[in-house]
Design a protein around this motif. Structure first.
Motif, PDB file in Angstrom:
ATOM      1  N   TYR A   1      46.636  16.107  28.225  1.00 22.60           N
ATOM      2  CA  TYR A   1      47.173  15.749  27.504  1.00 22.60           C
ATOM      3  C   TYR A   1      48.427  15.444  27.979  1.00 22.60           C
ATOM      4  O   TYR A   1      49.562  15.048  27.535  1.00 22.60           O
ATOM      5  CB  TYR A   1      46.862  16.862  26.368  1.00 22.60           C
ATOM      6  CG  TYR A   1      48.128  17.321  25.229  1.00 22.60           C
ATOM      7  CD1 TYR A   1      48.018  16.008  24.307  1.00 22.60           C
ATOM      8  CD2 TYR A   1      48.415  18.317  25.384  1.00 22.60           C
ATOM      9  CE1 TYR A   1      49.005  15.891  23.352  1.00 22.60           C
ATOM     10  CE2 TYR A   1      49.933  18.542  24.036  1.00 22.60           C
ATOM     11  CZ  TYR A   1      49.702  17.743  23.438  1.00 22.60           C
ATOM     12  OH  TYR A   1      50.630  18.027  22.406  1.00 22.60           O
ATOM     13  N   LEU A   2      48.777  16.429  28.669  1.00 22.08           N
ATOM     14  CA  LEU A   2      50.341  16.253  29.432  1.00 22.08           C
ATOM     15  C   LEU A   2      50.432  15.523  30.237  1.00 22.08           C
ATOM     16  O   LEU A   2      52.176  15.280  30.744  1.00 22.08           O
ATOM     17  CB  LEU A   2      50.620  18.228  30.080  1.00 22.08           C
ATOM     18  CG  LEU A   2      50.364  19.038  29.341  1.00 22.08           C
ATOM     19  CD1 LEU A   2      50.969  20.378  30.433  1.00 22.08           C
ATOM     20  CD2 LEU A   2      51.329  18.880  27.316  1.00 22.08           C
ATOM     21  N   GLU A   3      49.897  13.995  30.165  1.00 26.94           N
ATOM     22  CA  GLU A   3      50.740  13.883  30.793  1.00 26.94           C
ATOM     23  C   GLU A   3      50.214  11.830  30.143  1.00 26.94           C
ATOM     24  O   GLU A   3      51.263  11.166  31.208  1.00 26.94           O
ATOM     25  CB  GLU A   3      49.071  12.453  32.260  1.00 26.94           C
ATOM     26  CG  GLU A   3      48.555  13.562  33.077  1.00 26.94           C
ATOM     27  CD  GLU A   3      47.290  13.843  33.578  1.00 26.94           C
ATOM     28  OE1 GLU A   3      46.839  12.546  33.865  1.00 26.94           O
ATOM     29  OE2 GLU A   3      47.287  14.069  35.020  1.00 26.94           O
TER      30      GLU A   3
ATOM     31  N   PHE B   1      57.027  29.690  27.618  1.00 26.97           N
ATOM     32  CA  PHE B   1      55.722  29.034  26.813  1.00 26.97           C
ATOM     33  C   PHE B   1      55.924  27.506  27.689  1.00 26.97           C
ATOM     34  O   PHE B   1      54.434  26.272  27.618  1.00 26.97           O
ATOM     35  CB  PHE B   1      56.433  28.626  25.526  1.00 26.97           C
ATOM     36  CG  PHE B   1      56.023  27.021  24.837  1.00 26.97           C
ATOM     37  CD1 PHE B   1      54.909  26.534  24.964  1.00 26.97           C
ATOM     38  CD2 PHE B   1      56.852  26.050  24.788  1.00 26.97           C
ATOM     39  CE1 PHE B   1      53.805  25.514  24.136  1.00 26.97           C
ATOM     40  CE2 PHE B   1      55.758  24.497  24.401  1.00 26.97           C
ATOM     41  CZ  PHE B   1      54.557  25.217  23.741  1.00 26.97           C
ATOM     42  N   LEU B   2      56.406  27.183  28.431  1.00 32.34           N
ATOM     43  CA  LEU B   2      56.586  25.474  29.319  1.00 32.34           C
ATOM     44  C   LEU B   2      56.332  26.186  30.262  1.00 32.34           C
ATOM     45  O   LEU B   2      55.427  25.449  31.129  1.00 32.34           O
ATOM     46  CB  LEU B   2      58.174  25.660  29.510  1.00 32.34           C
ATOM     47  CG  LEU B   2      58.951  24.589  28.886  1.00 32.34           C
ATOM     48  CD1 LEU B   2      60.535  24.374  29.021  1.00 32.34           C
ATOM     49  CD2 LEU B   2      58.666  23.318  28.424  1.00 32.34           C
ATOM     50  N   ALA B   3      56.324  27.486  30.963  1.00 35.86           N
ATOM     51  CA  ALA B   3      55.616  27.862  32.104  1.00 35.86           C
ATOM     52  C   ALA B   3      54.125  27.800  31.937  1.00 35.86           C
ATOM     53  O   ALA B   3      53.178  27.026  33.318  1.00 35.86           O
ATOM     54  CB  ALA B   3      55.778  29.166  32.928  1.00 35.86           C
ATOM     55  N   GLU B   4      53.880  28.439  30.392  1.00 38.15           N
ATOM     56  CA  GLU B   4      52.126  28.922  30.908  1.00 38.15           C
ATOM     57  C   GLU B   4      51.540  27.378  30.551  1.00 38.15           C
ATOM     58  O   GLU B   4      50.041  26.566  30.674  1.00 38.15           O
ATOM     59  CB  GLU B   4      51.821  29.466  29.675  1.00 38.15           C
ATOM     60  CG  GLU B   4      52.574  30.933  30.118  1.00 38.15           C
ATOM     61  CD  GLU B   4      51.498  31.895  29.181  1.00 38.15           C
ATOM     62  OE1 GLU B   4      51.036  31.495  28.516  1.00 38.15           O
ATOM     63  OE2 GLU B   4      52.011  33.290  28.820  1.00 38.15           O
ATOM     64  N   LEU B   5      52.629  26.205  29.413  1.00 34.65           N
ATOM     65  CA  LEU B   5      51.808  24.885  29.712  1.00 34.65           C
ATOM     66  C   LEU B   5      51.508  24.042  30.427  1.00 34.65           C
ATOM     67  O   LEU B   5      50.738  23.353  30.983  1.00 34.65           O
ATOM     68  CB  LEU B   5      53.029  24.271  28.489  1.00 34.65           C
ATOM     69  CG  LEU B   5      52.332  22.600  27.518  1.00 34.65           C
ATOM     70  CD1 LEU B   5      51.155  23.886  26.654  1.00 34.65           C
ATOM     71  CD2 LEU B   5      53.475  22.607  26.662  1.00 34.65           C
ATOM     72  N   THR B   6      52.277  23.858  31.320  1.00 39.40           N
ATOM     73  CA  THR B   6      52.553  23.552  32.694  1.00 39.40           C
ATOM     74  C   THR B   6      51.927  23.951  33.642  1.00 39.40           C
ATOM     75  O   THR B   6      50.584  22.974  34.175  1.00 39.40           O
ATOM     76  CB  THR B   6      53.263  24.479  33.517  1.00 39.40           C
ATOM     77  OG1 THR B   6      55.290  23.080  33.125  1.00 39.40           O
ATOM     78  CG2 THR B   6      53.579  23.215  35.332  1.00 39.40           C
ATOM     79  N   LEU B   7      50.795  25.351  33.760  1.00 40.89           N
ATOM     80  CA  LEU B   7      50.751  25.737  34.472  1.00 40.89           C
ATOM     81  C   LEU B   7      48.815  26.062  34.465  1.00 40.89           C
ATOM     82  O   LEU B   7      47.921  26.365  35.045  1.00 40.89           O
ATOM     83  CB  LEU B   7      50.795  28.130  34.794  1.00 40.89           C
ATOM     84  CG  LEU B   7      52.073  27.384  36.029  1.00 40.89           C
ATOM     85  CD1 LEU B   7      52.928  28.901  35.914  1.00 40.89           C
ATOM     86  CD2 LEU B   7      51.406  26.978  37.383  1.00 40.89           C
TER      87      LEU B   7
END
Length: 697
Positions: free
Chosen positions: A393-395, A544-550
């Protein structure tokens, strides 16, 4: 994890066996639990964690390290069901990378890290590597230089394996050996660029955690945080992660759980050697083996045991089922890929008619593109499916666009985010982006974001309307307002309200530019709306950004939680993505040499053994029914009009266990939905002879 893999609540929870009880009560030394597939590994780890809390260990001094945030959350939840839920919630639970991020936010200042650093996901790291590669002129050399994806892989493997660049190139990237000096310069520039713009990649998180533990200023403070460390999936750790654990244990007590037969992430620099050398890394360690399998029937386990038993490099642990012998697995020889697709689709529907829902079935394959022909057949037969192991999804480009805007708000020095966001404006290309970024960073104490929202950064006239909307949206997300004369008023507004309101304000800009840039703009905006809903659970944009990235979701639907009970669809998955999951019925396709094992692994002993373990993982996902198929012929032009093809032997791993299958051949017309099963055993020689006979009769 997939939603359909959760065990039915109606099934009685089996009592702890002797091996599990010994593991739970162990004290006095580091412990390695060798847990075979389906042997209750998670249950054992949860019970040990609950036992520690119940016997007086402070829960906030227990660290639980897993390889997904979901698995950590699930374990902590299960601990709370069996003991004090409030106490269980105090456990430090998460991935290595998420825990590193948490510690660096707390102690990173001692290492010179700014508190507002940004974590790059793997795609962004690759893009930044590409940006530096381009600036150094490496793309314009007289000889072909490795692409940014290859360069990023070389860098990550070098860091995580802790091997010299020359050794990494010689073993894994020999075709890049002529570029050693250029790569050294590129990696140095890449590192400097990250530091200058306050960004860390995944590898940095682990390196800085290790540095924290080694620092005279912070080492004792970090070590003294924990009395107990529990690690799941220990076979998937790399060299840096083991260094971190060795720095924590002692004084903390270590419990590691893993299965060397499921070590399948060598391409990420994970090394199964960490399991095999556990007692060397942690002297005096105990070892307990769990081999009582609660998932699969013995007929399925016999095949898995035989496949693994052909290798002598693993801990011995033949799996024994608690569920009886069951139905023998089936090995099906298909004429070609079209016949394989028709057979699998028909078998899926037949099992559905027998009461096995689509969501209780999975089709597994070695690589994402191996399911291409099957997907077309499933669409033709109106069989809904969800595929795992493809584009995350994040790609997706539109999601990365929005996240880049959030990253600018969180860290205005994130150069890569600017390079992602500014080209969204009409008529803005790479040269304009470089010029605008330079303008925004001028000055001794330049704040690029504040300068941008006040109008600094000249863009082409075609981009004026887009730029005005973007400046206004970013300004509204900040805690200051922009007054009419272009000056920034530093009087704070009310709180921004968290990332959900940021996304809500940015969505009109996204709608404006995405309608022009992408097909299916409405569907893409729906994805972003789902992201906004998920962001509502966070007060901090950084978190939010950190957890979504990790811990990125596989698809937008994952942000909305589990599907409705009446949703039914077939799972398609790479074997890597299926690890940790289970289904009533598993259909393994393309079980041919060259597909599993892959051709590229045949010359490397370690690579070949990892391919064997990959097949073992696939086989042990099945609970009741296992079907393995392989096409005899692979057409050179799959959809062409000629019949040129190559013949493929069955996987050498399957050949070793062939006597344990019921074997059939299926001859299927690609347009005939009724496959004909031949009851007699058909060997490769018989099929080839039949084909040759057809040439002259």
């Amino acid at each position: 994890m997939f939603s359909n893999t959760v065990a039915s609540t109606s099934m009685a929870e089996p009592a702890l066996n002797d091996g599990q009880q010994s593991a739970i009560a162990h004290r006095g030394s580091p412990l390695l639990i060798v847990a075979g597939a389906g042997t209750g590994k998670t249950k054992t780890l949860v019970a040990r964690l609950a036992h520690l809390i119940e016997t007086g260990s402070a829960p906030d001094r227990i660290l639980l390290l897993t390889f997904t945030r979901r698995s950590a959350a699930e374990m902590v939840h299960r601990v709370g069901l069996s003991t004090d839920a409030r106490a269980a919630a105090q456990v430090w639970g998460g991935t290595f990378h998420a825990t590193a991020n948490r510690l660096l936010r707390q102690f990173g200042g001692a290492l010179g890290l700014p508190p507002g650093f940004t974590v790059l996901d793997q795609g962004d790291s690759t893009d930044l590597m590409g940006l530096v590669r381009s600036e150094q002129g490496l793309a314009e050399r007289g000889s072909r230089f490795p692409r940014k994806e290859t360069v990023a892989s070389i860098y990550s493997r070098t860091v995580n394996s802790q091997q010299k660049l020359g050794e990494v190139l010689e073993r894994w990237f020999p075709w890049c050996g002529d570029h050693t000096d250029a790569l050294r310069g590129l990696f140095s520039a890449y590192t400097q660029r990250k530091r200058r713009h306050h960004v860390l990649d995944y590898d940095d998180l682990l390196l800085y955690w290790r540095a924290l533990a080694a620092s005279s200023d912070t080492g004792d403070a970090v070590r003294n945080l924990f009395d107990h460390v529990l690690v799941d999936e220990y076979q998937d750790t790399n060299a840096i992660q083991v260094d971190i654990l060795r720095s924590l244990c002692p004084p903390a007590s270590l419990t590691a759980v893993g299965d060397d037969a499921q070590a399948i992430y060598g391409f990420r620099a994970a090394t199964v050697e960490n399991m095999w050398r556990f007692d060397e890394h942690f002297p005096g360690a105990g070892k307990i083996t769990l081999a009582q399998n609660y998932r699969s029937t013995q007929a399925i386990l016999d095949v898995a045991n035989e496949v693994l038993g052909q290798s002598s490099v693993h801990f011995p642990k033949p799996l024994m089922s608690t569920r009886g012998n069951g139905v023998r697995p089936v090995l099906v020889t298909c004429r070609d890929e079209a016949a394989q697709s028709a057979h699998v689709a028909a078998h899926v529907l037949a099992l559905r008619e027998q009461g096995c829902d689509l969501r209780d079935q999975a089709v597994l394959f070695r690589a994402g593109h191996h399911s291409d022909a099957l997907e077309l057949e499933l669409v033709r037969r109106d069989i809904p499916f969800v595929k795992y192991g493809g584009l995350k999804y994040l790609e997706a480009a539109h999601v990365k666009d929005l996240l880049a805007l959030l990253r600018i708000l969180d860290n205005p020095n994130d150069e890569l985010a600017w390079h992602r966001s500014l080209p969204l404006l009409e008529g803005v290309g790479p040269a304009t982006v470089r010029r605008v970024v330079d303008e925004l960073n001028r000055g001794d104490s330049a704040d690029p974001l504040r300068r941008f929202v006040t109008g600094i950064g000249k863009v082409p006239s075609s981009a004026n309307d887009d730029a005005a909307e973007l400046r206004a949206a970013l300004a509204d997300c900040l805690t200051f307002t922009v007054v009419d004369d272009g000056r920034a008023d530093d009087t704070p507004r009310s709180s921004t309200g968290g990332p959900a309101l940021d996304i809500e304000r940015l969505l009109p800009f996204c709608a404006r530019v995405m309608a022009r840039r992408y097909d299916n703009a409405a569907q893409r905006l729906a994805d972003l709306e789902q992201l906004r809903i998920a962001a509502g659970g966070y007060r901090s944009r950084s978190r939010f950004l950190a957890e979504l990235t990790l811990d990125p979701p596989e698809r937008s639907a994952d942000l909305a939680g589990k599907p409705h009970l009446d949703d039914d669809y077939l799972i398609l998955s790479t074997i890597h993505s299926a690890k940790g999951c289970e289904w009533k019925a598993v259909h393994l396709i393309h079980a041919a040499d060259g597909y599993i094992p892959l051709d590229m692994s045949l010359s490397d002993r370690d690579g070949l053994e990892e391919e064997r373990r990959l097949l073992y993982v696939a086989l042990t996902r099945a609970r009741d029914t296992l079907s393995v198929t392989w096409p005899l012929r692979y057409h050179v032009r799959r959809y062409g009009s000629d019949d040129r093809h190559n013949l493929a032997p069955v996987s050498r791993f399957i050949e070793a266990a062939r006597a344990l299958f019921d074997e059939h051949a299926t001859i299927v017309d690609a347009h005939d939905e009724r496959p004909l099963h031949l009851d007699e055993r058909i060997t490769l020689t018989d099929e080839v002879d039949t084909f040759l006979e057809s040439l002259w009769t």
